[in-house]
Design a protein around this motif. Structure first.
Motif, PDB file in Angstrom:
ATOM      1  N   ASN A  40       1.023  -1.132   0.031  1.00 16.98           N
ATOM      2  CA  ASN A  40       0.052   0.117  -0.106  1.00 16.98           C
ATOM      3  C   ASN A  40       0.885   1.310  -0.051  1.00 16.98           C
ATOM      4  OD1 ASN A  40      -1.551   2.357   0.781  1.00 16.98           O
ATOM      5  ND2 ASN A  40      -3.343   0.983   1.827  1.00 16.98           N
ATOM      6  N   ALA A  41       1.042   2.042  -1.202  1.00 18.22           N
ATOM      7  CA  ALA A  41       2.002   2.944  -1.393  1.00 18.22           C
ATOM      8  C   ALA A  41       1.590   4.218  -0.359  1.00 18.22           C
ATOM      9  CB  ALA A  41       1.966   3.608  -2.762  1.00 18.22           C
ATOM     10  N   ASP A  42       0.128   4.354  -0.283  1.00 18.97           N
ATOM     11  CA  ASP A  42      -0.061   5.438   0.704  1.00 18.97           C
ATOM     12  C   ASP A  42       0.267   5.038   2.113  1.00 18.97           C
ATOM     13  OD1 ASP A  42      -1.067   7.079  -1.625  1.00 18.97           O
ATOM     14  OD2 ASP A  42      -3.230   6.192  -1.239  1.00 18.97           O
ATOM     15  N   ALA A  43       0.027   3.962   2.457  1.00 20.51           N
ATOM     16  CA  ALA A  43       0.469   3.627   3.919  1.00 20.51           C
ATOM     17  C   ALA A  43       1.737   3.834   4.097  1.00 20.51           C
ATOM     18  CB  ALA A  43      -0.226   2.304   4.199  1.00 20.51           C
ATOM     19  N   ALA A  44       2.581   3.289   3.227  1.00 20.03           N
ATOM     20  CA  ALA A  44       4.081   3.457   3.353  1.00 20.03           C
ATOM     21  C   ALA A  44       4.410   4.903   3.487  1.00 20.03           C
ATOM     22  CB  ALA A  44       4.746   2.727   2.167  1.00 20.03           C
ATOM     23  N   GLU A  45       3.757   5.769   2.503  1.00 18.91           N
ATOM     24  CA  GLU A  45       4.167   7.357   2.613  1.00 18.91           C
ATOM     25  C   GLU A  45       3.714   7.866   4.012  1.00 18.91           C
ATOM     26  OE1 GLU A  45       3.766  11.129  -0.112  1.00 18.91           O
ATOM     27  OE2 GLU A  45       2.543   9.236  -0.547  1.00 18.91           O
ATOM     28  N   ARG A  46       2.717   7.472   4.438  1.00 13.34           N
ATOM     29  CA  ARG A  46       2.373   8.216   5.698  1.00 13.34           C
ATOM     30  C   ARG A  46       3.088   7.601   6.885  1.00 13.34           C
ATOM     31  NH1 ARG A  46      -2.314   5.899   5.661  1.00 13.34           N
ATOM     32  NH2 ARG A  46      -2.060   4.214   6.946  1.00 13.34           N
ATOM     33  N   VAL A  47       3.760   6.549   7.002  1.00 12.88           N
ATOM     34  CA  VAL A  47       4.572   6.179   8.054  1.00 12.88           C
ATOM     35  C   VAL A  47       5.920   6.782   7.804  1.00 12.88           C
ATOM     36  CG1 VAL A  47       5.958   4.284   9.157  1.00 12.88           C
ATOM     37  CG2 VAL A  47       3.609   3.945   8.442  1.00 12.88           C
ATOM     38  N   ALA A  48       6.493   6.884   6.760  1.00  8.90           N
ATOM     39  CA  ALA A  48       7.603   7.800   6.214  1.00  8.90           C
ATOM     40  C   ALA A  48       7.670   9.194   6.662  1.00  8.90           C
ATOM     41  CB  ALA A  48       8.049   7.468   4.875  1.00  8.90           C
ATOM     42  N   ASP A  49       6.212   9.436   6.140  1.00 11.98           N
ATOM     43  CA  ASP A  49       6.144  11.264   6.672  1.00 11.98           C
ATOM     44  C   ASP A  49       5.994  11.306   8.111  1.00 11.98           C
ATOM     45  OD1 ASP A  49       5.991  11.909   4.132  1.00 11.98           O
ATOM     46  OD2 ASP A  49       3.889  11.865   4.118  1.00 11.98           O
ATOM     47  N   GLU A  50       5.532  10.346   8.832  1.00 13.88           N
ATOM     48  CA  GLU A  50       5.375  10.402  10.402  1.00 13.88           C
ATOM     49  C   GLU A  50       6.874  10.664  10.902  1.00 13.88           C
ATOM     50  OE1 GLU A  50       3.098   7.336  11.594  1.00 13.88           O
ATOM     51  OE2 GLU A  50       1.424   7.958  10.982  1.00 13.88           O
ATOM     52  N   ILE A  51       7.733   9.464  10.553  1.00 15.92           N
ATOM     53  CA  ILE A  51       9.117   9.392  10.924  1.00 15.92           C
ATOM     54  C   ILE A  51       9.813  10.730  10.639  1.00 15.92           C
ATOM     55  CG2 ILE A  51      11.380   8.051  10.388  1.00 15.92           C
ATOM     56  CD1 ILE A  51       9.608   5.486   9.950  1.00 15.92           C
ATOM     57  N   ARG A  52       9.651  11.185   9.403  1.00 11.84           N
ATOM     58  CA  ARG A  52      10.534  12.603   9.064  1.00 11.84           C
ATOM     59  C   ARG A  52      10.058  13.720   9.840  1.00 11.84           C
ATOM     60  NH1 ARG A  52      10.507  10.095   3.711  1.00 11.84           N
ATOM     61  NH2 ARG A  52       8.231  10.779   3.356  1.00 11.84           N
TER      62      ARG A  52
END
Length: 251
Positions: A40-52
């Motif tokens: 799930n590309a959107d889910a991966a992006e959301r978690v990465a954004d949270e980390i950043r």
């Protein structure tokens, strides 16, 4: 506890939610550069954004881990983009239908074995190559409490998770002398989006009644163990299977 992940590159599959997301966040908190991978590309992006947003280093990629060529491409891209690969958590997984073995649908059997077992082999195959080139590393494969006990009407899930444990042990023996440690973690009944899909209030209460601690575990409790096993504090631990199940399997 400082786990010493500064300067390390880590990849986590199935990292868009639940246990994978918790592990990704913990790795970043401990200083690793984290590659968040999920179908799930959107889910991966959301978690990465949270980390950043919390000051961590993170990248995100969409990948179908049942596609060996896609996994090979991903690992190559990670090495090229991040400068290497030191840590990996092969966490992607799915649940299946609830049917007795004689009635179990063939398509669901193949799907669960593909996602929950074959993908772990594909990931390790290419992660190990990258780690050998970099002088070593550590891998955690996400099994389950069903890697050591069985659950009726869940033959495919049980078989796949038992398989992950065996695959982990075999690979650990093969690569111990090359500085690559490989362990498996067996979560019990953890509060995740995946577990919530197959639960109603009545079944939840029945399951909680079977837990010696009287509750489900949390993704963060699994992440704590996984990250310890990846760290040099676990430098003599390899080929092992570690439960996070609140004594469920001790019955």
């Amino acid at each position: 506890m400082n786990l010493g992940f500064e300067g390390k590159v880590a990849i986590v599959t199935g990292a868009g939610s639940g246990i994978g997301a918790a592990i990704s966040r913990r790795l970043a908190e401990e200083g690793a550069q984290v590659v968040v991978a999920d179908i799930n590309a959107d889910a991966a992006e959301r978690v990465a954004d949270e980390i950043r947003a919390q000051g961590g280093l993170s990248h995100h990629f969409a990948v179908d881990v049942t596609d060996a060529a896609a996994v090979e491409k991903l690992i190559g891209t990670v090495v090229e983009t991040c400068g290497g690969l030191h840590l990996a958590v092969n966490n992607a997984g799915v649940d299946g239908v609830r049917k007795a073995t004689g009635d179990y649908p063939l398509d669901n059997w193949h799907k669960l074995l593909d996602v929950n077992l074959n993908s772990v082999f594909y990931c390790m195959k290419y992660e190990i190559g990258a780690m050998l080139a970099g002088g070593g590393g550590a891998i955690v494969n996400m099994s389950s409490v069903l890697g050591v006990v069985a659950l009726p009407i869940a033959c495919a899930y049980t078989a796949a998770k038992h398989g992950v444990v065996g695959l982990t042990k075999a690979a650990a023996i093969e690569y111990a002398r090359f500085g690559i440690r490989i362990n498996a973690v067996g979560p019990g009944w953890i509060e995740t989006p995946l577990s919530s899909e197959h639960r109603d209030i009545a079944s939840s209460r029945r399951m909680e009644a079977l837990q010696p601690m009287g509750r489900r575990g949390t993704p963060e409790e699994v992440a704590a163990l996984a990250c310890f096993l990846l760290s040099e504090q676990a430098s003599f631990i390899t080929g092992s299977y570690h439960l996070v199940d609140g004594a469920y399997s001790a019955h």
